[in-house]
Write a protein that holds these residues in place. Sequence first.
Motif, PDB file in Angstrom:
ATOM      1  N   GLU A 239       0.767  -1.428   0.115  1.00  0.00           N
ATOM      2  CA  GLU A 239       0.018   0.178   0.206  1.00  0.00           C
ATOM      3  C   GLU A 239       0.861   1.200   0.227  1.00  0.00           C
ATOM      4  OE1 GLU A 239      -3.744  -0.126   2.707  1.00  0.00           O
ATOM      5  OE2 GLU A 239      -2.060   1.296   3.879  1.00  0.00           O
ATOM      6  N   VAL A 240       1.757   1.382   0.906  1.00  0.00           N
ATOM      7  CA  VAL A 240       2.674   2.410   0.871  1.00  0.00           C
ATOM      8  C   VAL A 240       3.800   2.517  -0.207  1.00  0.00           C
ATOM      9  CG1 VAL A 240       4.659   1.716   2.409  1.00  0.00           C
ATOM     10  CG2 VAL A 240       3.895   4.033   2.647  1.00  0.00           C
ATOM     11  N   VAL A 241       3.959   1.516  -0.703  1.00  0.00           N
ATOM     12  CA  VAL A 241       4.883   1.477  -2.166  1.00  0.00           C
ATOM     13  C   VAL A 241       4.064   2.182  -3.159  1.00  0.00           C
ATOM     14  CG1 VAL A 241       5.776   0.154  -3.885  1.00  0.00           C
ATOM     15  CG2 VAL A 241       6.371  -0.440  -1.581  1.00  0.00           C
ATOM     16  N   ARG A 242       2.794   1.633  -3.308  1.00  0.00           N
ATOM     17  CA  ARG A 242       1.700   2.308  -4.410  1.00  0.00           C
ATOM     18  C   ARG A 242       1.431   3.956  -4.128  1.00  0.00           C
ATOM     19  NH1 ARG A 242      -0.536  -2.839  -4.402  1.00  0.00           N
ATOM     20  NH2 ARG A 242      -0.255  -3.677  -6.338  1.00  0.00           N
ATOM     21  N   GLU A 243       1.682   4.158  -2.641  1.00  0.00           N
ATOM     22  CA  GLU A 243       1.395   5.608  -2.461  1.00  0.00           C
ATOM     23  C   GLU A 243       2.572   6.550  -3.131  1.00  0.00           C
ATOM     24  OE1 GLU A 243       1.117   6.193   1.536  1.00  0.00           O
ATOM     25  OE2 GLU A 243       0.679   8.349   1.412  1.00  0.00           O
ATOM     26  N   ASN A 248       4.735   9.873  -7.560  1.00  0.00           N
ATOM     27  CA  ASN A 248       5.948  10.276  -8.173  1.00  0.00           C
ATOM     28  C   ASN A 248       5.581   9.896  -9.740  1.00  0.00           C
ATOM     29  OD1 ASN A 248       8.391  11.080  -6.842  1.00  0.00           O
ATOM     30  ND2 ASN A 248       7.564   9.468  -5.624  1.00  0.00           N
ATOM     31  N   LYS A 249       4.004   9.432  -9.997  1.00  0.00           N
ATOM     32  CA  LYS A 249       3.609   9.063 -11.376  1.00  0.00           C
ATOM     33  C   LYS A 249       4.419   7.928 -11.990  1.00  0.00           C
ATOM     34  CE  LYS A 249       1.368  13.921 -12.138  1.00  0.00           C
ATOM     35  NZ  LYS A 249       1.772  14.234 -11.104  1.00  0.00           N
ATOM     36  N   LEU A 250       4.723   7.135 -11.146  1.00  0.00           N
ATOM     37  CA  LEU A 250       5.707   5.829 -11.584  1.00  0.00           C
ATOM     38  C   LEU A 250       4.602   4.637 -11.473  1.00  0.00           C
ATOM     39  CD1 LEU A 250       9.118   6.519  -9.832  1.00  0.00           C
ATOM     40  CD2 LEU A 250       8.563   6.895 -12.585  1.00  0.00           C
ATOM     41  N   SER A 251       5.268   3.605 -12.442  1.00  0.00           N
ATOM     42  CA  SER A 251       4.658   2.377 -12.267  1.00  0.00           C
ATOM     43  C   SER A 251       5.564   1.353 -11.371  1.00  0.00           C
ATOM     44  CB  SER A 251       4.091   1.589 -13.247  1.00  0.00           C
ATOM     45  OG  SER A 251       5.187   1.140 -14.194  1.00  0.00           O
ATOM     46  N   VAL A 255      10.449   0.603 -11.086  1.00  0.00           N
ATOM     47  CA  VAL A 255      11.468   0.679 -10.299  1.00  0.00           C
ATOM     48  C   VAL A 255      12.457  -0.387 -10.683  1.00  0.00           C
ATOM     49  CG1 VAL A 255      11.848  -0.198  -7.839  1.00  0.00           C
ATOM     50  CG2 VAL A 255       9.738   1.530  -8.454  1.00  0.00           C
ATOM     51  N   ASP A 256      13.696  -0.005 -10.486  1.00  0.00           N
ATOM     52  CA  ASP A 256      15.006  -0.711 -10.737  1.00  0.00           C
ATOM     53  C   ASP A 256      15.356  -1.956  -9.538  1.00  0.00           C
ATOM     54  OD1 ASP A 256      15.697   0.226 -13.536  1.00  0.00           O
ATOM     55  OD2 ASP A 256      15.575   2.005 -12.228  1.00  0.00           O
ATOM     56  N   LEU A 257      15.072  -1.444  -8.463  1.00  0.00           N
ATOM     57  CA  LEU A 257      15.492  -2.180  -7.231  1.00  0.00           C
ATOM     58  C   LEU A 257      14.638  -1.997  -6.166  1.00  0.00           C
ATOM     59  CD1 LEU A 257      17.628  -4.242  -6.427  1.00  0.00           C
ATOM     60  CD2 LEU A 257      18.781  -2.259  -5.424  1.00  0.00           C
ATOM     61  N   TYR A 258      14.082  -3.079  -5.659  1.00  0.00           N
ATOM     62  CA  TYR A 258      13.314  -2.946  -4.290  1.00  0.00           C
ATOM     63  C   TYR A 258      13.989  -3.359  -3.256  1.00  0.00           C
ATOM     64  CZ  TYR A 258       9.031  -2.311  -7.073  1.00  0.00           C
ATOM     65  OH  TYR A 258       8.019  -1.829  -7.764  1.00  0.00           O
ATOM     66  N   LEU A 259      14.076  -2.623  -2.340  1.00  0.00           N
ATOM     67  CA  LEU A 259      14.862  -2.975  -0.753  1.00  0.00           C
ATOM     68  C   LEU A 259      13.618  -2.883   0.233  1.00  0.00           C
ATOM     69  CD1 LEU A 259      18.123  -0.770  -1.293  1.00  0.00           C
ATOM     70  CD2 LEU A 259      17.869  -3.136  -1.914  1.00  0.00           C
ATOM     71  N   PHE A 260      13.772  -4.057   0.982  1.00  0.00           N
ATOM     72  CA  PHE A 260      12.638  -4.115   1.957  1.00  0.00           C
ATOM     73  C   PHE A 260      13.494  -4.232   3.445  1.00  0.00           C
ATOM     74  CE2 PHE A 260      10.829  -6.334  -1.590  1.00  0.00           C
ATOM     75  CZ  PHE A 260       9.854  -5.627  -1.871  1.00  0.00           C
ATOM     76  N   HIS A 261      12.656  -3.912   4.386  1.00  0.00           N
ATOM     77  CA  HIS A 261      13.102  -4.328   5.777  1.00  0.00           C
ATOM     78  C   HIS A 261      13.169  -6.179   5.676  1.00  0.00           C
ATOM     79  CE1 HIS A 261      13.198  -5.119   9.780  1.00  0.00           C
ATOM     80  NE2 HIS A 261      12.135  -5.407   9.990  1.00  0.00           N
ATOM     81  N   ALA A 312      23.692   4.963 -12.062  1.00  0.00           N
ATOM     82  CA  ALA A 312      23.074   6.353 -12.059  1.00  0.00           C
ATOM     83  C   ALA A 312      21.706   6.399 -12.751  1.00  0.00           C
ATOM     84  CB  ALA A 312      24.108   7.133 -12.919  1.00  0.00           C
ATOM     85  N   ASN A 313      20.757   6.894 -12.239  1.00  0.00           N
ATOM     86  CA  ASN A 313      19.369   7.148 -12.359  1.00  0.00           C
ATOM     87  C   ASN A 313      18.436   6.165 -12.333  1.00  0.00           C
ATOM     88  OD1 ASN A 313      19.429  10.120 -13.524  1.00  0.00           O
ATOM     89  ND2 ASN A 313      21.037   9.175 -14.893  1.00  0.00           N
ATOM     90  N   ASP A 314      18.959   4.946 -11.541  1.00  0.00           N
ATOM     91  CA  ASP A 314      18.094   3.955 -11.378  1.00  0.00           C
ATOM     92  C   ASP A 314      17.065   4.353 -10.419  1.00  0.00           C
ATOM     93  OD1 ASP A 314      19.364   2.207 -13.046  1.00  0.00           O
ATOM     94  OD2 ASP A 314      20.039   0.820 -11.269  1.00  0.00           O
ATOM     95  N   VAL A 315      16.072   3.772 -10.381  1.00  0.00           N
ATOM     96  CA  VAL A 315      15.079   4.251  -9.262  1.00  0.00           C
ATOM     97  C   VAL A 315      14.954   3.023  -8.399  1.00  0.00           C
ATOM     98  CG1 VAL A 315      12.556   4.504  -8.736  1.00  0.00           C
ATOM     99  CG2 VAL A 315      13.457   5.621 -10.734  1.00  0.00           C
ATOM    100  N   VAL A 316      15.327   3.437  -7.051  1.00  0.00           N
ATOM    101  CA  VAL A 316      15.555   2.277  -6.000  1.00  0.00           C
ATOM    102  C   VAL A 316      14.234   2.453  -5.087  1.00  0.00           C
ATOM    103  CG1 VAL A 316      16.608   1.395  -3.903  1.00  0.00           C
ATOM    104  CG2 VAL A 316      17.736   2.419  -5.895  1.00  0.00           C
TER     105      VAL A 316
END
Length: 334
Positions: A239-243, A248-251, A255-261, A312-316
Amino acid sequence: MPLPPRAQIVGTGMFVPPDVYTNKDLEKMMDTSDEWIQQRSGIRERRYAKAGIGPSDLAFEASKSALAMAGLKSSDIDMIVFATLSPDYYFPGSGAFLQDHLGCGTIPAIDIRNQCSGFVYGLNVAQAFIASGLYKRVLLVGAECHSRALNFTTAGRDVSVLFGDGAGALVLVPSDDPERGVMSVHLHAEGAHRDLLKLETPAARNWPMVSKEDLDAGRQYPKMDGRNVFKHAVTRMPEVVREALTHNKLSADDVDLYLFHQANMRINEAVMKNLDQPITKSHNNMDRYGNCSAASIPMCLDEAVRGGRVKANDVVCMTAFGAGFMWGSALVRW
Ligand code: UT7
């Protein structure tokens, strides 16, 4: 009016104590099994710091690596933000310890007490300081010595097998490029659930803060309603990732890389499934370090950066959920 500068991450670092405790080692202390721990959580081993070492000592080592990557000296830093749920002392905060270890004059140091979401909360604080122009070179650390407050008997097995000690650090500066840096941080809390994951003593609600009765009842150890925490985590994190993505008007695909707890690999897999993303787009290390609370995400980030997974420029995208309940997400354009 020019936009406030984004905070750019120019250095990352991590440190874990050398002593490894495998699931097999825990089998010798309590009624548990390597199979149960791996199946339920994805954890194989974790590190515990020796007595006399505190989170600020782990943070010191992680900070030195982050500063070296940033090409800065500790005297260049003008603010420390220290996230931990296992501070060196009840007070003063671990930020004061780290500030002294680093020898960075009289710069201010703030402690963030937001448990497993401490890193994302701390990132928002660091970002806001930089955006406001108040501070220009912020050291943000997450560091934990969980091993001190774990019950290594069968009575504590549901929690104790999950947690480890470690530290992660970032150096943030104002970005020269308006597109790069921290794009957003979204935070939430739902204090009505504070009793589902807690460590009750020492407690300033009580007089004395710790009694013999408390110790006999094991209130110096964390208590968790694991199933309930799990259920909320797998809902709140996507939910908070979608927020963040909507803001940021992204899908999710952008995202290039997801980092989680790093609480449970099943949680992280469920979040990626919910977002319709392959698990290979995330970097996880709980198999080696367990749950290091506020240190989990910065440790993953450092591994990902040093492993060449962030260009550089990747979305994390980073997201965390934990005690409070508190949760949040951050998007960074690298
Ligand atoms: O970092 C902050 C956020 N924390 C989280 O997000 C953690 C969220 N919760 C979880 O990750 C999972 O709920 C756990 C890993 C904590 C537990 O997994 P679960 O699949 O929810 O197991 P459970 O708590 O329902 O326990 C299942 C069984 C129980 O036995 P019975 O009642 O079925 O006979 C437990 O007593 O497993 C037993 N058990 C253990 N057995 C061996 C609990 N802990 C252990 C253990 N070793 N360490």
